[in-house]
Design an enzyme around this catalytic site. Structure first.
Site, short mmCIF file in Angstrom:
data_model
loop_
_atom_site.label_atom_id
_atom_site.label_comp_id
_atom_site.label_asym_id
_atom_site.label_seq_id
_atom_site.Cartn_x
_atom_site.Cartn_y
_atom_site.Cartn_z
N GLU A 226 9.87 -2.85 8.34
CA GLU A 226 9.05 -3.61 7.39
C GLU A 226 8.37 -2.72 6.35
OE1 GLU A 226 7.84 -7.40 10.25
OE2 GLU A 226 6.36 -5.83 9.83
N GLY B 241 6.77 -1.78 2.86
CA GLY B 241 6.14 -2.52 1.77
C GLY B 241 5.73 -1.56 0.66
N CYS C 204 -19.79 -5.32 -14.43
CA CYS C 204 -21.22 -5.09 -14.26
C CYS C 204 -21.49 -4.80 -12.78
CB CYS C 204 -21.97 -6.33 -14.73
SG CYS C 204 -23.74 -6.07 -14.88
#
Length: 433
Positions: free
Chosen positions: A292, A294, A363
């Site tokens: 798997e 990624g 901010c």
């Protein structure tokens, strides 16, 4: 200047290129901030994994793209064309995969808390395999499958008890984890036996995942050994031989010149030697192996382009270089203090004589992309490139401070195209009532 990857270069104009395309021109065409992805780099990594898995484990081995790293319809089309399977962890990822036409039979559905809707949606789609995390989920899947009169293929997520010596927030294979059932505590065998008692699930195999961004081969070799041994224990105790072993992903990628390179094919070969050797020595049928990857498929393929807005020097303290993106499009520094390589795309070969903090526009004092980063001398209007942003940047992006998310631009063989359009202000309020 160390550009880390060979799909990045500098052209005759002295500009950074990705996949042969001028990043300054891409910024002018598509605006900033923008995620730029080299499609050929993604395809090359997928081909590396496919070739290595099949050469090492056999022709039926299947790498799955772990799509939480980067999810949009185009990436599923690429994965389908390259012959990959995919790993989805939510209903939204499943929906995106199916909208892209990805074959449901090659989808593995993960997640430690699948909702009723998740389970129903996945069964409606005909998802090939559920990776079951816990007892409650197992019984829920059994009940839903029984109501439909089907038998649902499953794997059980197992915790092998491995500390990969990585960041705690991305370590998932230890005993104390929200994921899976631990071998060490006896819970793994208990859920195996419970699964075998059910009438509407087929226990095809077991799954583990030891963590993420790991450069050491040893955790992966240890996982292959522990999980194969557990298959043998299941056969001895239950008289049941599993047909599939999913060894997860987690191999690291270089984000800076100080990170190690990983020979992915070599790690896969070492895992295969351990698995095959144990099976032969103990009379166990060699399971079909699933991987798997990624991050290691998409991270290096991506860069993010920004426009510099200001350079503020605070004598005796630091210099802030502020850009038109930040934490909303790349939260990884705020979350993990992840380090990156940055450079000025319009003069990448100039010496990096400055040490700066790259600040975002939010901010928020924690809105930073990095601190104490080497960078060329810069000014307002320069294009700043942050490298290795193909994984967990767009995937984790937010609208904090009501900022629209950037577009994803795929480049391939000298052609750029919009894969995900830039959000508009109208997009931001479309669900408001």
């Amino acid at each position: 200047m160390n550009l880390l990857y060979n799909h990045l270069s500098v052209n005759e104009q002295g500009h950074l290129t990705i996949g042969g395309m001028d990043t300054v021109e891409l910024a002018a065409t598509y605006g900033t901030p923008a995620y730029i992805m080299d499609e050929n780099a993604i395809r090359n990594q997928m081909q590396t994994y496919l070739r290595a898995a099949r050469e090492s484990f056999g022709a039926d081995a299947l790498p799955l793209y772990a799509s939480k790293a980067l999810c949009f319809t185009g990436i599923y089309r690429i994965a389908a064309e390259e012959g990959m399977g995919v790993d989805c962890v939510s209903g939204g990822e499943l929906y995106t995969a199916r909208a892209a036409g990805f074959p449901a039979s090659r989808i593995y559905f993960h997640g430690n808390n699948k909702t009723v809707r998740d389970i129903n949606d996945a069964m409606d789609m005909g998802v090939g395999t559920f990776v079951v995390d816990n007892t409650e989920e197992l019984l829920s899947i059994e009940a839903h499958a029984a109501a439909r009169g089907i038998t649902q293929r499953i794997l059980l997520r197992i915790s092998p008890g491995i500390d990969p010596h990585t960041h705690k927030a991305i370590s998932t294979g230890s005993v104390d984890s929200k994921f899976g059932s631990a071998i060490e505590t006896g819970q793994a065998m208990a859920i195996v036996k419970l699964a075998l008692e059910q009438q509407h699930v087929k226990l095809a195999g077991i799954h583990c995942h030891v963590g993420s961004q790991i450069f050491d081969n040893e955790p992966f070799k240890a996982a292959a050994d522990i999980m194969t041994r557990f298959i043998a224990v299941i056969k001895a105790e239950c008289g049941y031989e599993l047909e599939e072993l999913n060894l997860g992903g987690g191999l690291g990628v270089p984000y800076t010149e100080y990170d190690r390179e990983v020979d992915y094919a070599a790690v896969i070969r070492e895992m295969a030697e351990i698995t095959k050797g144990f099976c032969v020595a103990n009379g166990i049928k060699m399971p079909r192996v699933i991987l798997e990857p990624g991050r290691s498929l998409v991270a290096a393929a991506g860069i993010t382009l920004y426009t510099v807005g200001s350079v503020k020097e605070i004598p005796g303290f630091r210099t802030y270089v502020s850009v038109d993106g930040g934490m909303p499009d790349n939260p990884r520094y705020a979350l993990y203090q992840s380090r990156y390589t940055a450079l000025i795309a319009n003069c990448p070969n100039a010496p990096r004589t400055e040490r700066v903090t790259i600040a975002g526009r939010c901010c928020e004092s924690g809105d930073l992309i990095g601190e104490d980063m080497p960078l060329q001398a810069t000014k307002r209007g320069d294009i700043l490139a942050v490298l290795t942003t193909g994984a967990y940047n767009f995937a984790m992006a937010s609208n904090y401070n009501r900022l629209p998310r950037p577009p994803v631009i795929l480049v391939r063989d000298g052609v750029a195209r919009v894969a995900v359009r830039r959000e508009s202000y109208e997009d931001l309020i479309k669900n408001d009532l």
